[in-house]
Design an enzyme around this catalytic site. Structure first.
Site: not given
Ligand code: BG6
Ligand code: MG
Length: 222
Positions: A15-17, A23, A51, A55, A122-123, A153, A177-178
């Site tokens: 996962d990224l964030d 971030t 998390k 969006r 990542s989402a 997810k 994953e977090d």
């Molecule tokens: C996930 C984050 O990686 O991406 C969420 O954990 C975030 O908090 C989601 O809402 C969507 O991200 P973005 O950058 O497309 O708004």
């Molecule tokens: Mg995350």
């Protein structure tokens, strides 16, 4: 270092964030600014439920927290999500290289050196500019993000797309994953989830670590 068995692992999905880069705090701040503007309190505890969530779904959860579920039209919601993203992107534009989380670069590099493939799962639709800013895009064999998925997810789509693209069976994948929805997505994909973050919040993972620096790289190919 946390002992970790890499024996059957052919693909590590990250996962990224909140896993690769710090971030998650900026997502929180951007949502909190929206909540402040709407006149209600949005705490870090509330934010746990956002998390890993897309969006649009995040906005729905935020509005539920404020008791505003039915207060806005679809057009107004779209505008609010765009405003939140603009705030988030402003933070990301100032992202510094040292905001990469401990162990991320070393683990990605070490895995690849041992022949284990790496993927981003990542989402976020902002994933690519973030990876570019950190100069780590080439450390991933495949990038699956919010621009390449239809289902959020805990649906396993994001992880299964990564595995399929590299022709690797789910049982040979581990997922870092977090977010609880991410751990649930990994389980639904038939993959091995590793929880990254504060102990006590996440459930269902094989292993719990506070950051990627705790993961021992494989020393040789199995
Ligand atoms: C996930 C984050 O990686 O991406 C969420 O954990 C975030 O908090 C989601 O809402 C969507 O991200 P973005 O950058 O497309 O708004
Ligand atoms: Mg995350």
């Amino acid at each position: 270092m946390t002992p970790f068995c890499w024996d059957s692992c052919k693909l590590a999905i990250f996962d990224l964030d909140g896993v690769i880069v710090d971030t998650a705090k900026y997502h929180y701040l951007a949502w909190k600014e929206l909540a402040d503007a709407l006149g209600f309190t949005f705490t870090p505890r509330h934010n746990e439920g956002l998390k890993g969530v897309s969006r649009q779904r995040s906005l729905e959860i935020l509005l539920e927290v404020g008791g505003l579920t039915h207060a806005f039209s679809p057009g107004e919601k779209e505008k609010m999500a765009a405003e939140k993203n603009a705030r988030y992107v402003a933070y990301i534009n100032n992202l510094q290289q040292d905001e990469i989380l401990p162990g991320s670069r070393a683990l990605l590099t070490g895995l690849r050196a041992q022949g284990i493939k790496t993927a981003l799962g990542s989402a976020s639709k902002n994933a690519r500019p973030i990876l570019d800013k950190l100069d780590i895009t080439p450390l991933f064999d495949i990038i699956i993000d919010g621009t390449s998925t239809q289902k959020a997810k805990p649906d396993p789509e994001v992880f299964l797309l990564a595995a399929r693209a590299l022709s690797i069976a789910p049982e040979n994948c581990v997922v870092f994953e977090d977010a609880q929805v991410g751990i649930d997505a990994a389980l639904a994909a038939g993959m091995r989830p590793i929880a990254v973050g504060y102990p006590g919040i996440l459930t269902g993972a094989d292993l719990y670590i506070t950051d990627l620096a705790q993961v021992q790289c494989p020393s040789r190919l199995g």
